[in-house]
Design a protein around this motif. Structure first.
Motif, PDB file in Angstrom:
ATOM      1  N   LEU A  28       0.835  -1.198   0.000  1.00 21.86           N
ATOM      2  CA  LEU A  28       0.000   0.000   0.000  1.00 21.86           C
ATOM      3  C   LEU A  28       0.872   1.250   0.000  1.00 21.86           C
ATOM      4  N   ALA A  31       2.173   1.992  -3.432  1.00 23.54           N
ATOM      5  CA  ALA A  31       1.141   2.570  -4.297  1.00 23.54           C
ATOM      6  C   ALA A  31       0.873   4.025  -3.928  1.00 23.54           C
ATOM      7  N   PHE A  32       0.859   4.337  -2.632  1.00 27.24           N
ATOM      8  CA  PHE A  32       0.647   5.717  -2.197  1.00 27.24           C
ATOM      9  C   PHE A  32       1.771   6.614  -2.705  1.00 27.24           C
ATOM     10  N   TRP A  35       1.475   7.219  -6.576  1.00 24.73           N
ATOM     11  CA  TRP A  35       0.361   8.056  -7.018  1.00 24.73           C
ATOM     12  C   TRP A  35       0.079   9.194  -6.029  1.00 24.73           C
ATOM     13  N   THR A 136      -8.083   2.369   6.111  1.00 22.79           N
ATOM     14  CA  THR A 136      -8.199   1.296   5.121  1.00 22.79           C
ATOM     15  C   THR A 136      -8.719  -0.003   5.729  1.00 22.79           C
ATOM     16  N   PHE A 180      -5.520   7.146  -8.100  1.00 21.51           N
ATOM     17  CA  PHE A 180      -5.537   6.854  -6.669  1.00 21.51           C
ATOM     18  C   PHE A 180      -6.887   6.295  -6.244  1.00 21.51           C
ATOM     19  N   VAL A 183      -6.551   2.744  -6.444  1.00 25.86           N
ATOM     20  CA  VAL A 183      -5.830   2.210  -5.276  1.00 25.86           C
ATOM     21  C   VAL A 183      -6.812   2.035  -4.120  1.00 25.86           C
ATOM     22  N   ALA A 186      -8.897  -1.031  -4.721  1.00 28.84           N
ATOM     23  CA  ALA A 186      -8.130  -2.230  -4.394  1.00 28.84           C
ATOM     24  C   ALA A 186      -8.071  -2.443  -2.883  1.00 28.84           C
ATOM     25  N   PHE A 226       0.863  -0.935 -11.923  1.00 26.36           N
ATOM     26  CA  PHE A 226      -0.390  -1.145 -11.202  1.00 26.36           C
ATOM     27  C   PHE A 226      -0.708  -2.631 -11.135  1.00 26.36           C
ATOM     28  N   PHE A 229       1.131  -4.155  -8.273  1.00 29.22           N
ATOM     29  CA  PHE A 229       0.455  -3.828  -7.017  1.00 29.22           C
ATOM     30  C   PHE A 229      -0.775  -4.711  -6.809  1.00 29.22           C
TER      31      PHE A 229
END
Length: 339
Positions: A28, A31-32, A35, A136, A180, A183, A186, A226, A229
């Motif tokens: 995570l 990914a943060f 993006w 989350t 995002f 994300v 997901a 992506f 991820f």
């Protein structure tokens, strides 16, 4: 909080346990970071008028470790937190603390912890910071946006921007045009792991890739990233669903996908399966004293990924399920070896 997808939460289904060595928070965090400008656009409608994205964003990992020392970290916790340096359109430099609360339980101390990080920025670096909290956990996770304290005439009212991943529907996230948001989608499905089948989880993975491709705004490399991820973060065990995902990825990229990426993902899956078997053996008392060998195996995998010169430290850590510090140690060892 009862989110729009509560139907998926009414009854648990029989699901395989996630491997104990998986650290979804690291995936995570990667990914943060990837993006982050879009995270700010997601939270602030006028982000492009506030932030000067052309000047770039710098992640202050060393400074973050000073704010959140190791002694305060539970195992696998706080790994997704970020400290970023950004610039505003007026030319000033600002720091942003992005705290990610993954646990679904009632973490009563979380708002105070954000307050601690904020005043530590001032104490250690003389910097006031913007604080953002992203929740989350599942749709019942508390998601406060303030820390308040009052003792006689002394009062604290610390407020911060907060967002919970279940605040928006799947349809809204898919249609937003913001990567995002995907994300976030997901993360929602990962939070619903115990309530969704592999088929349902994989369907979301494919829809996310299709949304990226249909927008026309993202390169093949960004779609590949992506896909990495999604492969690691939304855990799927069914081999048929994994094949469907790979085939969909090939179709979505119209043959432009670098097959080495898919082979890397497969190799990582094999490595994870091998490690899972080792962990099972440890549980049965069959692999005592073999920790060093396991680490050597991980170092070899990391070394091969480093030599490919195609992945960032964060991506390699995600692929091999190791820490970024471990990757850097292997990188330093490779650099010291004579050519």
């Amino acid at each position: 909080m009862k989110g729009p997808d509560a139907e998926n939460r009414r009854q648990k289904i029989k699901r395989p346990l996630k491997p104990p060595y998986r650290q979804d928070d690291r995936f995570l965090k990667a990914a943060f970071e990837e993006w982050f400008p879009w995270l700010l656009r997601f939270l602030y409608e006028d982000a492009d008028r506030i932030f000067d994205f052309e000047r770039g964003i710098q992640f202050l990992d060393k400074e973050l470790r000073m704010i959140v020392p190791a002694r305060e970290r539970r195992k696998g916790d706080r790994e997704a937190d970020l400290l970023a340096k950004v610039y505003l359109k007026d030319g000033t430099e600002r720091w942003i603390i992005c705290n990610v609360e993954i646990e679904a339980g009632d973490q009563a101390g979380f708002p105070f912890r954000l307050f601690q990080y904020w005043y530590r920025c001032i104490d250690k670096f003389g910097r006031e910071a913007m604080s953002i909290a992203v929740y989350t956990g599942d749709e019942y996770q508390p998601h406060p946006s303030a820390y308040r304290s009052k003792l006689l005439d002394t009062e604290v009212d610390f407020r911060f921007r907060s967002f919970h991943i279940f605040e928006r529907t799947d349809e809204e996230l898919l249609a937003s045009g913001n990567p995002f948001a995907l994300v976030v989608l997901a993360a929602k499905k990962a939070a619903q792991y115990d309530y969704l089948t592999d088929n349902q989880l994989n369907r979301t993975r494919v829809l996310i890739l299709q949304a990226l491709r249909q927008s026309g705004a993202y390169s093949i490399q960004q779609i590949e990233n992506f896909a990495h991820f999604l492969h690691n973060f939304i855990y799927i065990q069914d081999n048929q669903e994994i094949r469907i995902f790979e085939q969909s990825l090939q179709q979505i990229t119209e043959g432009g996908l670098n097959m080495g990426i898919v082979e890397t993902v497969k190799a990582i899956a094999r490595e994870q399966g091998h490690l899972e078997g080792k962990l099972a053996g440890i549980a049965e008392g069959k692999l005592e004293g073999k920790l060093e060998g396991k680490l050597e195996g991980k170092a070899e995998v990391v070394g091969n990924l480093i030599r490919s010169n195609r992945f960032t430290t964060s991506e390699i850590a995600n692929f091999a399920s190791v820490s970024e510090d471990f990757v850097e140690k292997v990188r330093a060892q490779l650099a010291d070896k004579p050519r």
